[in-house]
Design an enzyme around this catalytic site. Structure first.
Site, mmCIF file in Angstrom:
data_model
loop_
_atom_site.group_PDB
_atom_site.id
_atom_site.type_symbol
_atom_site.label_atom_id
_atom_site.label_comp_id
_atom_site.label_asym_id
_atom_site.label_seq_id
_atom_site.Cartn_x
_atom_site.Cartn_y
_atom_site.Cartn_z
ATOM 1 N N HIS A 153 -54.831 4.037 -12.177
ATOM 2 C CA HIS A 153 -53.492 3.826 -12.751
ATOM 3 C C HIS A 153 -53.208 2.333 -12.844
ATOM 4 O O HIS A 153 -53.975 1.515 -12.332
ATOM 5 C CB HIS A 153 -52.416 4.512 -11.894
ATOM 6 C CG HIS A 153 -52.263 3.923 -10.529
ATOM 7 N ND1 HIS A 153 -52.909 4.422 -9.420
ATOM 8 C CD2 HIS A 153 -51.559 2.848 -10.084
ATOM 9 C CE1 HIS A 153 -52.583 3.689 -8.364
ATOM 10 N NE2 HIS A 153 -51.769 2.719 -8.737
ATOM 11 N N HIS A 198 -49.030 9.614 -9.748
ATOM 12 C CA HIS A 198 -48.707 8.730 -10.865
ATOM 13 C C HIS A 198 -49.958 8.397 -11.656
ATOM 14 O O HIS A 198 -51.064 8.310 -11.114
ATOM 15 C CB HIS A 198 -47.989 7.460 -10.425
ATOM 16 C CG HIS A 198 -48.746 6.577 -9.460
ATOM 17 N ND1 HIS A 198 -49.627 7.036 -8.521
ATOM 18 C CD2 HIS A 198 -48.737 5.231 -9.319
ATOM 19 C CE1 HIS A 198 -50.119 6.023 -7.830
ATOM 20 N NE2 HIS A 198 -49.602 4.912 -8.299
ATOM 21 N N HIS A 213 -50.601 -4.571 -11.240
ATOM 22 C CA HIS A 213 -51.953 -4.276 -10.756
ATOM 23 C C HIS A 213 -52.606 -3.137 -11.526
ATOM 24 O O HIS A 213 -51.934 -2.315 -12.126
ATOM 25 C CB HIS A 213 -51.965 -3.955 -9.256
ATOM 26 C CG HIS A 213 -51.295 -2.666 -8.871
ATOM 27 N ND1 HIS A 213 -49.991 -2.585 -8.456
ATOM 28 C CD2 HIS A 213 -51.760 -1.395 -8.804
ATOM 29 C CE1 HIS A 213 -49.686 -1.337 -8.152
ATOM 30 N NE2 HIS A 213 -50.743 -0.578 -8.366
ATOM 31 N N HIS A 245 -48.227 3.565 1.224
ATOM 32 C CA HIS A 245 -46.980 3.650 0.474
ATOM 33 C C HIS A 245 -46.206 4.890 0.923
ATOM 34 O O HIS A 245 -46.798 5.958 1.107
ATOM 35 C CB HIS A 245 -47.249 3.827 -1.026
ATOM 36 C CG HIS A 245 -47.914 2.668 -1.678
ATOM 37 N ND1 HIS A 245 -47.380 1.408 -1.683
ATOM 38 C CD2 HIS A 245 -49.070 2.580 -2.381
ATOM 39 C CE1 HIS A 245 -48.171 0.601 -2.370
ATOM 40 N NE2 HIS A 245 -49.211 1.275 -2.782
ATOM 41 N N TYR A 254 -53.798 -4.293 -1.482
ATOM 42 C CA TYR A 254 -53.665 -5.130 -2.674
ATOM 43 C C TYR A 254 -54.390 -6.446 -2.450
ATOM 44 O O TYR A 254 -54.297 -7.039 -1.372
ATOM 45 C CB TYR A 254 -52.203 -5.454 -2.967
ATOM 46 C CG TYR A 254 -51.383 -4.307 -3.449
ATOM 47 C CD1 TYR A 254 -51.659 -3.688 -4.661
ATOM 48 C CD2 TYR A 254 -50.303 -3.834 -2.708
ATOM 49 C CE1 TYR A 254 -50.891 -2.641 -5.126
ATOM 50 C CE2 TYR A 254 -49.528 -2.786 -3.160
ATOM 51 C CZ TYR A 254 -49.825 -2.193 -4.374
ATOM 52 O OH TYR A 254 -49.062 -1.157 -4.817
ATOM 53 N N GLU A 264 -55.638 -3.050 -6.816
ATOM 54 C CA GLU A 264 -55.378 -2.173 -5.667
ATOM 55 C C GLU A 264 -56.573 -1.259 -5.507
ATOM 56 O O GLU A 264 -57.174 -0.837 -6.499
ATOM 57 C CB GLU A 264 -54.128 -1.315 -5.919
ATOM 58 C CG GLU A 264 -53.824 -0.329 -4.790
ATOM 59 C CD GLU A 264 -52.675 0.624 -5.096
ATOM 60 O OE1 GLU A 264 -52.530 1.061 -6.262
ATOM 61 O OE2 GLU A 264 -51.927 0.952 -4.171
HETATM 62 FE FE LIG Z 1 -50.813 1.355 -7.447
#
Ligand SMILES: [Fe+2]
Length: 306
Positions: A153, A198, A213, A245, A254, A264
């Site tokens: 992503h 996501h 990112h 997260h 990161y 990431e």
């Molecule tokens: Fe991410």
């Protein structure tokens, strides 16, 4: 559920300042496989478990950042139907000829009001060194570097993200899995076209077209630890992590490529279904949402973009 229409992220073209340094970073350290170099100097890379010819494209430029992020759709005819839906939404559609990238069919695209080029394509050649198919072993070539499984992503920064979210939902059939609402409106949105938490995300930012990112999926928390060892061993610039997260629940690190583009690597995250409600965060717990262990944002996360 049937997965139709927009299937998944497929291509991310990244601008780099020094191609030799970028190749060392993305191939030797991150661990992508070198696919080839085009006549215009662009370098094509893939993760070991991707069937498609390539997913990451590096382009030498004077300014770092992201040229385009593209999603693969299920069928060529989907390109025509999405073109009409994008036009009906009120946006202009541009066309990219087949072969503009080696092995990739025709693409359609639009510039969304956050300033980003979002593209769709249906056809791409299968990689020469694709994952095994018959009595399949785990991999064809031994994974190296951080052993990324796939390009997963991107997170993009720009203005007008309320409209961007509406466009992805109404014109491209994405759903909002999670979002951050501040008293003055939407700060961030995590959008999915699949069962992933996501496939693309946006954060509100005054400057258009910014790149926060691109992310690579790893096998598990142990793999995140191994990636962290590589980051320190080779003195790669670290942003934050390993951590987790709250939003998406991914375990993450990161770091920056030599041109300052953030990368990431992550593992985990929940499975999303279209019947799930949108998970919501507000300003009272935002730190926990972004970095669950630290429970506070670092300034770089909100301000350093390319
Ligand atoms: Fe991410």
């Amino acid at each position: 559920m049937a997965i139709t229409g927009v299937l998944r992220p497929g291509l991310c073209q990244i601008r780099v300042l020094d191609m030799a340094a970028a190749k060392t970073h993305y191939i030797d350290r991150v661990g992508l496989d070198f696919v080839g170099e085009g006549p215009d100097g662009r370098v094509y890379l893939k993760a070991y478990d991707e069937f498609d010819r390539h997913s990451i494209v590096l382009r030498q430029a004077d300014e770092s950042g992201c040229d385009l992020f593209a999603f693969r759709v299920a069928r060529p005819s989907d390109l025509d139907s999405f073109e009409q839906r994008i036009k009906d939404y009120g946006y202009t559609v541009y066309h990219v000829e087949a072969g503009e990238m080696p092995g990739v069919g025709r693409r359609i695209g639009t510039v969304i009001p956050s300033g980003h080029r979002i593209e769709l394509y249906a056809e791409i050649e299968m990689a020469d060194r694709h994952p095994p198919i018959t009595n399949p072993d785990l991999w064809t070539d031994e994974p190296h570097g951080m052993r990324p499984i796939r390009m997963d992503h991107a997170l993009l920064y720009g203005p007008n993200i309320e409209e961007v979210q509406d466009f992805f939902e109404k014109a491209l059939d994405f759903r909002c899995a999670e979002k951050v609402m501040l008293p003055d409106g939407l700060l961030a949105t995590w959008l999915t076209c699949s069962t992933k938490a996501h496939d693309i995300a946006f954060v509100k930012h005054p400057e258009p077209g910014k790149f926060h990112h691109v992310s690579f999926f790893l096998e598990d928390w142990n793999a995140v630890g191994w990636a962290s060892d590589i980051i320190t061993r080779y003195n790669i610039s670290r942003d934050i992590g390993p951590t987790r997260h709250g939003i998406t629940r991914g375990t993450t690190i990161y770091f920056f490529d030599p041109s300052g583009n953030r990368n990431e690597v992550f593992a985990g995250g929940y499975t999303y279904y279209p019947t799930d409600p949108t998970r919501m965060w507000d300003e009272t717990e935002l730190g926990k949402g972004i970095f669950y262990y630290e429970q506070q944002l670092n300034e770089r996360f909100l301000t350093v973009v390319t």
